[in-house]
Motif scaffolding. Sequence first.
Motif, PDB file in Angstrom:
ATOM      1  N   ALA A 180       0.835  -1.216   0.000  1.00  0.00           N
ATOM      2  CA  ALA A 180       0.000   0.000   0.000  1.00  0.00           C
ATOM      3  C   ALA A 180       0.860   1.253   0.000  1.00  0.00           C
ATOM      4  O   ALA A 180       0.534   2.249   0.630  1.00  0.00           O
ATOM      5  CB  ALA A 180      -0.949  -0.007   1.195  1.00  0.00           C
ATOM      6  N   ALA A 198       2.803  -3.426   6.647  1.00  0.00           N
ATOM      7  CA  ALA A 198       2.835  -2.450   7.750  1.00  0.00           C
ATOM      8  C   ALA A 198       1.422  -2.216   8.288  1.00  0.00           C
ATOM      9  O   ALA A 198       0.439  -2.562   7.633  1.00  0.00           O
ATOM     10  CB  ALA A 198       3.420  -1.135   7.236  1.00  0.00           C
ATOM     11  N   GLN A 239      17.123   7.351   6.222  1.00  0.00           N
ATOM     12  CA  GLN A 239      16.398   6.361   5.431  1.00  0.00           C
ATOM     13  C   GLN A 239      17.433   5.652   4.546  1.00  0.00           C
ATOM     14  O   GLN A 239      17.683   6.084   3.406  1.00  0.00           O
ATOM     15  CB  GLN A 239      15.323   7.039   4.583  1.00  0.00           C
ATOM     16  N   ASN A 287       9.322  10.798   7.339  1.00  0.00           N
ATOM     17  CA  ASN A 287      10.572  10.060   7.130  1.00  0.00           C
ATOM     18  C   ASN A 287      11.516  10.858   6.228  1.00  0.00           C
ATOM     19  O   ASN A 287      12.701  10.561   6.164  1.00  0.00           O
ATOM     20  CB  ASN A 287      10.307   8.668   6.536  1.00  0.00           C
ATOM     21  N   ALA A 311      13.424   7.198  -9.361  1.00  0.00           N
ATOM     22  CA  ALA A 311      12.596   6.634  -8.283  1.00  0.00           C
ATOM     23  C   ALA A 311      11.911   7.779  -7.551  1.00  0.00           C
ATOM     24  O   ALA A 311      12.580   8.584  -6.894  1.00  0.00           O
ATOM     25  CB  ALA A 311      13.477   5.858  -7.320  1.00  0.00           C
ATOM     26  N   GLY A 336       1.115   3.974   2.744  1.00  0.00           N
ATOM     27  CA  GLY A 336       2.059   5.062   2.428  1.00  0.00           C
ATOM     28  C   GLY A 336       3.460   4.583   2.120  1.00  0.00           C
ATOM     29  O   GLY A 336       4.237   5.308   1.509  1.00  0.00           O
ATOM     30  N   GLY A 337       3.818   3.360   2.566  1.00  0.00           N
ATOM     31  CA  GLY A 337       5.136   2.824   2.239  1.00  0.00           C
ATOM     32  C   GLY A 337       6.250   3.753   2.669  1.00  0.00           C
ATOM     33  O   GLY A 337       6.356   4.122   3.844  1.00  0.00           O
ATOM     34  N   ARG A 381      10.346 -17.115  -2.616  1.00  0.00           N
ATOM     35  CA  ARG A 381       9.474 -17.924  -1.734  1.00  0.00           C
ATOM     36  C   ARG A 381       8.362 -18.595  -2.531  1.00  0.00           C
ATOM     37  O   ARG A 381       7.836 -19.625  -2.132  1.00  0.00           O
ATOM     38  CB  ARG A 381       8.853 -17.033  -0.635  1.00  0.00           C
ATOM     39  N   ALA A 390       3.304  -4.574  -5.757  1.00  0.00           N
ATOM     40  CA  ALA A 390       3.769  -3.174  -5.717  1.00  0.00           C
ATOM     41  C   ALA A 390       4.672  -3.000  -4.504  1.00  0.00           C
ATOM     42  O   ALA A 390       4.407  -2.194  -3.616  1.00  0.00           O
ATOM     43  CB  ALA A 390       2.568  -2.229  -5.671  1.00  0.00           C
ATOM     44  N   HIS A 399       9.390  15.502   1.094  1.00  0.00           N
ATOM     45  CA  HIS A 399       9.154  15.109  -0.298  1.00  0.00           C
ATOM     46  C   HIS A 399       8.761  16.339  -1.113  1.00  0.00           C
ATOM     47  O   HIS A 399       8.009  17.185  -0.630  1.00  0.00           O
ATOM     48  CB  HIS A 399       8.028  14.071  -0.386  1.00  0.00           C
ATOM     49  N   GLN A 407      -0.509  -7.543   7.120  1.00  0.00           N
ATOM     50  CA  GLN A 407      -0.512  -8.851   6.437  1.00  0.00           C
ATOM     51  C   GLN A 407       0.632  -8.890   5.431  1.00  0.00           C
ATOM     52  O   GLN A 407       0.638  -8.126   4.465  1.00  0.00           O
ATOM     53  CB  GLN A 407      -1.828  -9.057   5.676  1.00  0.00           C
ATOM     54  N   ARG A 408       1.593  -9.769   5.676  1.00  0.00           N
ATOM     55  CA  ARG A 408       2.706  -9.889   4.729  1.00  0.00           C
ATOM     56  C   ARG A 408       2.385 -10.970   3.706  1.00  0.00           C
ATOM     57  O   ARG A 408       2.052 -12.099   4.089  1.00  0.00           O
ATOM     58  CB  ARG A 408       3.980 -10.245   5.478  1.00  0.00           C
TER      59      ARG A 408
HETATM   60  C1  LIG Z   1      13.558  10.154   2.685  1.00  0.00           C
HETATM   61  C2  LIG Z   1      12.920  10.044   1.316  1.00  0.00           C
HETATM   62  C3  LIG Z   1      12.760  11.193   0.548  1.00  0.00           C
HETATM   63  C4  LIG Z   1      12.173  11.105  -0.713  1.00  0.00           C
HETATM   64  N1  LIG Z   1      11.954  12.254  -1.419  1.00  0.00           N
HETATM   65  C5  LIG Z   1      11.193  12.204  -2.534  1.00  0.00           C
HETATM   66  C6  LIG Z   1      10.797  13.410  -3.172  1.00  0.00           C
HETATM   67  O1  LIG Z   1      11.172  14.509  -2.768  1.00  0.00           O
HETATM   68  N2  LIG Z   1       9.986  13.312  -4.266  1.00  0.00           N
HETATM   69  C7  LIG Z   1       9.555  12.103  -4.736  1.00  0.00           C
HETATM   70  O2  LIG Z   1       8.777  12.081  -5.701  1.00  0.00           O
HETATM   71  N3  LIG Z   1       9.942  10.941  -4.167  1.00  0.00           N
HETATM   72  C8  LIG Z   1      10.746  10.971  -3.070  1.00  0.00           C
HETATM   73  N4  LIG Z   1      11.106   9.813  -2.443  1.00  0.00           N
HETATM   74  C9  LIG Z   1      10.811   8.522  -3.106  1.00  0.00           C
HETATM   75  C10 LIG Z   1       9.372   8.079  -2.872  1.00  0.00           C
HETATM   76  O3  LIG Z   1       9.033   8.107  -1.513  1.00  0.00           O
HETATM   77  C11 LIG Z   1       9.254   6.646  -3.404  1.00  0.00           C
HETATM   78  O4  LIG Z   1       9.687   6.612  -4.744  1.00  0.00           O
HETATM   79  C12 LIG Z   1       7.823   6.123  -3.371  1.00  0.00           C
HETATM   80  O5  LIG Z   1       7.221   6.362  -2.116  1.00  0.00           O
HETATM   81  C13 LIG Z   1       7.846   4.614  -3.669  1.00  0.00           C
HETATM   82  O6  LIG Z   1       6.528   4.105  -3.668  1.00  0.00           O
HETATM   83  P1  LIG Z   1       6.252   2.575  -3.989  1.00  0.00           P
HETATM   84  O7  LIG Z   1       4.807   2.383  -3.836  1.00  0.00           O
HETATM   85  O8  LIG Z   1       6.909   2.207  -5.266  1.00  0.00           O
HETATM   86  O9  LIG Z   1       7.050   1.738  -2.868  1.00  0.00           O
HETATM   87  P2  LIG Z   1       6.871   1.734  -1.285  1.00  0.00           P
HETATM   88  O10 LIG Z   1       6.474   3.079  -0.813  1.00  0.00           O
HETATM   89  O11 LIG Z   1       8.131   1.173  -0.730  1.00  0.00           O
HETATM   90  O12 LIG Z   1       5.639   0.749  -1.014  1.00  0.00           O
HETATM   91  C14 LIG Z   1       5.800  -0.635  -0.957  1.00  0.00           C
HETATM   92  C15 LIG Z   1       4.894  -1.199   0.128  1.00  0.00           C
HETATM   93  O13 LIG Z   1       4.932  -2.612   0.059  1.00  0.00           O
HETATM   94  C16 LIG Z   1       4.884  -3.128   1.380  1.00  0.00           C
HETATM   95  N5  LIG Z   1       5.402  -4.503   1.340  1.00  0.00           N
HETATM   96  C17 LIG Z   1       6.665  -4.929   1.074  1.00  0.00           C
HETATM   97  N6  LIG Z   1       6.723  -6.272   1.067  1.00  0.00           N
HETATM   98  C18 LIG Z   1       5.464  -6.703   1.320  1.00  0.00           C
HETATM   99  C19 LIG Z   1       4.877  -8.002   1.428  1.00  0.00           C
HETATM  100  N7  LIG Z   1       5.585  -9.126   1.252  1.00  0.00           N
HETATM  101  N8  LIG Z   1       3.550  -8.076   1.713  1.00  0.00           N
HETATM  102  C20 LIG Z   1       2.799  -6.963   1.892  1.00  0.00           C
HETATM  103  N9  LIG Z   1       3.312  -5.725   1.797  1.00  0.00           N
HETATM  104  C21 LIG Z   1       4.627  -5.587   1.508  1.00  0.00           C
HETATM  105  C22 LIG Z   1       5.737  -2.155   2.171  1.00  0.00           C
HETATM  106  O14 LIG Z   1       5.439  -2.239   3.564  1.00  0.00           O
HETATM  107  C23 LIG Z   1       5.327  -0.817   1.543  1.00  0.00           C
HETATM  108  O15 LIG Z   1       4.234  -0.239   2.202  1.00  0.00           O
HETATM  109  C24 LIG Z   1      11.746   9.852  -1.203  1.00  0.00           C
HETATM  110  C25 LIG Z   1      11.909   8.692  -0.430  1.00  0.00           C
HETATM  111  C26 LIG Z   1      12.477   8.786   0.824  1.00  0.00           C
HETATM  112  C27 LIG Z   1      12.611   7.542   1.665  1.00  0.00           C
END
Ligand SMILES: Cc1cc2nc3c(=O)[nH]c(=O)nc-3n(C[C@H](O)[C@H](O)[C@H](O)COP(=O)(O)OP(=O)(O)OC[C@H]3O[C@@H](n4cnc5c(N)ncnc54)[C@H](O)[C@@H]3O)c2cc1C
Length: 454
Positions: free
Chosen positions: A18, A42, A391, A63, A429, A46-47, A285, A273, A66, A242-243
């Motif tokens: 999510a 989690a 981070q 964290n 990213a 919001g990840g 796995r 995702a 952004h 839930q993982r």
């Molecule tokens: C400090 C920081 C600053 C940043 N600054 C910027 C910025 O200024 N501008 C910008 O655009 N981006 C920025 N980013 C990047 C941005 O936050 C990420 O690119 C974006 O949030 C990634 O989203 P995502 O959904 O791809 O992945 P994630 O947000 O990592 O989401 C993945 C989710 O999957 C869940 N998950 C993992 N494994 C499992 C499993 N087996 N079962 C169930 N759930 C699982 C995780 O708990 C997580 O919630 C920054 C990131 C950080 C950490």
Amino acid sequence: MASSQRLDADRPVVVIGAGWAGLAAAHELRRAGVPVVVLEHAPTPGGRTFSFFDPASGEMLDNGEHVLLGLCTAFARLLDEAGLGSAVAWQGLRIPVRAGRRGDGLLYSKRLPGRWHLAPALLRYSLLSLADRMRVLQAGARLARPLPAPQLDTITFADWLRDHHHSVEGIHDFWDLVGTAVFNARSDQVSAELAAETFGLLMRSGWRGGRLGLFTRPLGDLSQAYSHHLKERLGVRFEFGQRAEQILTEGGRVHAVATRSGKLIAARAVVAAVPHDRFAALIARSGLTTRVNVPALAWSPILNVYLFYSERVFHGTVAALPDVWGAFVFNRGRLLHGVDSANDGRALVASISAADGLSGRRGRDIADTVNVTLAQSLGIPPASYAKAVWQPHATFLAAPGTHRARPSTITAVPGLFIAGDWTNTGWPACLEGAVRSGITAAMACRSPAGGVRP
Ligand SMILES: Cc1cc2nc3c(=O)[nH]c(=O)nc-3n(C[C@H](O)[C@H](O)[C@H](O)COP(=O)(O)OP(=O)(O)OC[C@H]3O[C@@H](n4cnc5c(N)ncnc54)[C@H](O)[C@@H]3O)c2cc1C
């Protein structure tokens, strides 16, 4: 046949994760009438955008700060459609660059046609010599046209800049200042192809694309509000805590997801995702390693230091400090509480991207070092309280070779789709890439090849 088709139509698409990629995929699928279950490891959505309460300051901290650019239209649309558009304050690009005794510069864009929006700022950018400004302008014009060169992914952007006679100073005070924040990688780390595509997009997108979008509420609040919208207005089912342990197949096609707590959720398709390393582990796995190739990507860290002052010390919204590890300083007090509020100019955050050089130093030590260095650079008193937020796994490191290795959403396993900021979005990213990847995965699910119908 009819009953098995009905059974299939009743099964949800399971979105694993999510973060914003998963949330965007859930939105797109549900909008098309497809039942969706989101499994999140989690307790909250919001990840990699989350917030926590800091008892010492009494504030919700993120964290990491952004920032969006006007180019980030998919993310902005998602928020607008959920009535959450006011969570981002948009302003024309205007970033004072403070280099202590070396002087100040200003990066801004003007309402000029097409790629000319940055030209006046580059011509006047006083931290660079006239010759360097000309080289930056020439490079801008070159990058504004797509560069047809697949070998660009074999070299770093610094290699490309040196080949085009950019000086060490030009790289430090312009390309790295802007690029490190965008790629979370310095020019000597990042793929020249990704850098060329991204700078090209920024040049071509005009002044609107160069606008800055700054968040006006804690990121954790925003993802909570957005997932609440998906649940209440669109009927997305969330399962937090839930993982996903395994993706199960039957006759070669995705059929269910097993969670670590022992739940089995029937799935007509899965959108995974999750970050690249989590995805590799999930694929292993699930016994799918021979069918799904996951590139080996490294992580790049980001350090944020929150700074609280007893008086107002900062009068703008943002500033860039090339000599303080390329930090960008944001007036968090103003962004979250308003101009001239009690916190305006008294609660700041310094965000340092590609902070690998600092990563041996933790907690108090690094918070104090950034506090003192920033105070010297800006000519302000040190903060009375400084809090470092590391981070280490902020984003994947977009090194040479990674740009072409990023996988597409469609896998060799029927019914399994990938989303996430690390997939082949064409973007660094970032939130925009994450959201676009989620939308692409949802559309691939619903394509004739994906086979998911409402
Ligand atoms: C400090 C920081 C600053 C940043 N600054 C910027 C910025 O200024 N501008 C910008 O655009 N981006 C920025 N980013 C990047 C941005 O936050 C990420 O690119 C974006 O949030 C990634 O989203 P995502 O959904 O791809 O992945 P994630 O947000 O990592 O989401 C993945 C989710 O999957 C869940 N998950 C993992 N494994 C499992 C499993 N087996 N079962 C169930 N759930 C699982 C995780 O708990 C997580 O919630 C920054 C990131 C950080 C950490």
